[in-house]
Design an enzyme around this catalytic site. Structure first.
Site, PDB file in Angstrom:
ATOM      1  N   CYS A 198       0.826  -1.205   0.023  1.00 38.24           N
ATOM      2  CA  CYS A 198      -0.011  -0.064   0.136  1.00 38.24           C
ATOM      3  C   CYS A 198       0.786   1.116  -0.062  1.00 38.24           C
ATOM      4  CB  CYS A 198      -0.988  -0.015   1.157  1.00 38.24           C
ATOM      5  SG  CYS A 198      -2.457   1.020   0.990  1.00 38.24           S
TER       6      CYS A 198
ATOM      7  N   CYS B 217      -5.005   0.898  -3.467  1.00 35.02           N
ATOM      8  CA  CYS B 217      -4.571   2.247  -3.600  1.00 35.02           C
ATOM      9  C   CYS B 217      -4.223   2.773  -5.095  1.00 35.02           C
ATOM     10  CB  CYS B 217      -3.165   2.444  -2.962  1.00 35.02           C
ATOM     11  SG  CYS B 217      -2.092   1.076  -3.129  1.00 35.02           S
TER      12      CYS B 217
ATOM     13  N   CYS C 241      -0.014   2.829  -6.128  1.00 35.25           N
ATOM     14  CA  CYS C 241       0.872   1.464  -5.568  1.00 35.25           C
ATOM     15  C   CYS C 241       2.071   1.264  -6.359  1.00 35.25           C
ATOM     16  CB  CYS C 241      -0.134   0.093  -5.741  1.00 35.25           C
ATOM     17  SG  CYS C 241      -1.341   0.214  -4.248  1.00 35.25           S
TER      18      CYS C 241
END
Length: 140
Positions: free
Chosen positions: A16, A90, A94
């Site tokens: 993340c 994300c 990411c």
């Protein structure tokens, strides 16, 4: 590529951006639910430097002490290639990690949620890790 520290064991990386909530929870569940079959790590492209206190509290309610977890950057990981890399949802932020298999779990970011809603996200992550265990055992 298998883990250089434990040859023959697959490695999983949970990613993340901040490495403070979702990826930390996923790593915690992997350490409890998958430790007999693989090695797991978490990391972030722009780590916050600390694990979110809400994540620590949520995992405490689930019976896991996450106080020793740390938010860490990708370049501090022990291996450079992972068997599985899982992003938490994300999007474009990411990091791109070389892995034998990559997937995105599209887990909503819980950092601004209340305790009950946060715990629902925690439980969603636990269910995904349990599903991952089933898949790993079937492919072994």
């Amino acid at each position: 590529m298998m883990n250089a520290e434990n040859p023959g064991r697959p490695t999983i990386l949970f990613l993340c951006v901040e490495n403070s909530c979702r990826s930390q929870i996923a790593e915690a569940y992997a350490k409890t639910l998958l430790s007999d079959i693989c090695d797991s790590y978490s990391s972030g492209s722009k780590p916050s430097g600390q694990v979110n206190p809400k994540a620590i509290a949520s995992m405490d309610r689930a019976g896991y002490d996450m106080n020793r977890h740390t938010s860490k950057p990708i370049d501090e990981l022990p291996t450079k290639r992972f068997d599985i890399a899982i992003t938490m949802g994300c999007g474009d932020f990411c990091p791109d990690i070389k892995a034998g298999h990559s997937e995105d779990w599209a887990i909503p970011d819980p950092k601004h949620l209340n305790s009950s809603e946060f715990d629902q996200i925690r439980d969603q992550i636990k269910n995904r890790v349990e599903d991952l265990r089933t898949l790993l055992l079937q492919s072994a």
